[in-house]
Structures are given as C-alpha cells and as structure tokens.
Enzyme design. Structure first.
Site: not given
Length: 156
Positions: A111, A129
């Site tokens: 991330d 995401d």
C-alpha cells in the site's frame, strides 16, 4: 472483451505502481505530495482493509478465488448487455486480482497512497483498493437506480 481489458489495465497499473514503491522506497518512508493532505507512504498489509484478518492468507486465497470465478461468470452471463454492471465488475476483478498477486508472491499487500481527510489519517491504500471501492460503489448506485426504476414501472 473490452471489460477484461479494463481489468487488465487496472492489474498492470496496480502492479507497476507497487513495483515502483518496493524498488524505490523503504518501508515506512513517506514522500509528501500535497502537504498535510496526500503522501506516498511505503506500507505493507498482511490483512484485509484496515488490517483485519491479518495473517489469514489461506482465507484470502479461497475468498479471492471464489470472487474472481463469480465475477467472470457474471461478466459472461449477466453483464454482456449492461455496460455499467460490466464496468463495475471489471474494476472489482482488476482490484481483486491485483491484491491477490501481492498475497501470492509477497505474502502481503503493498500500500502507498496515504491521505488525510481534515485531521483523519485514512488507511493507506493502493490502485487495486481504489478500483475495488469504485467498482463496489458503482454496483451500489446501480442497484439503487434499478430498484427505483422497477418501483416506478410497477406503479405505472
């Protein structure tokens, strides 16, 4: 076919951006893009959204496999004549596969998008995401629209 290309573009963009982060940033390193609002922050997640179910990779493998099979089924059987539905499914498919690749090859998800909304530090996320969230949002709005349309037709 175009919707599979959309999913592939999401996967490629997701994996390329993650590769750049892994190659050029240390874990925990943060680069301000828009001070106090947006940062590139190298982070790893061994769970799902918000770090839930950390360390349960076998569960993610099973769930993601079922979801991917279900999405492909719906894209082939149900979404052929509904561009909105097919687009939403393509975004979800690309996002699911993008994070699945990380889990298989890295044992964790990379991330890097770190945002602050006013004073709230939103959980760090990635391209996959984002695609998942937008796809689910489109599905949600489509369901509301379809329900209203059905009620209107029923009352007419």
């Amino acid at each position: 076919m175009i919707y599979y290309i959309v999913a592939l573009v999401i996967i490629l963009l997701d994996q390329w951006t993650k590769w750049l982060v892994v190659r050029h940033m240390e874990i925990g390193e943060s680069i301000p893009l828009l001070d106090s609002v947006l940062y590139l922050t190298s982070h790893r997640n061994k769970g799902a959204a918000f770090g839930i179910l950390e360390g349960q990779m076998w569960l993610f493998y099973i769930i993601t496999s079922i979801v991917v099979i279900g999405i492909v089924y719906y894209m082939e059987k149900e979404a052929k004549h509904d561009r909105v539905f097919a687009t939403a499914l393509a975004l979800i498919l690309g996002g699911a596969i993008g994070n699945f690749i990380d889990r298989i090859f890295r044992g964790e998800v990379v991330d890097f998008v770190n945002t602050y909304i006013f004073t709230y530090n939103f959980p760090i996320f990635n391209v996959a995401d984002s695609a998942l969230c937008v796809g689910v949002g489109i599905l949600f709005l489509k369901m509301i629209r379809d329900e209203r349309k059905a009620k209107k037709e029923k009352n007419a």
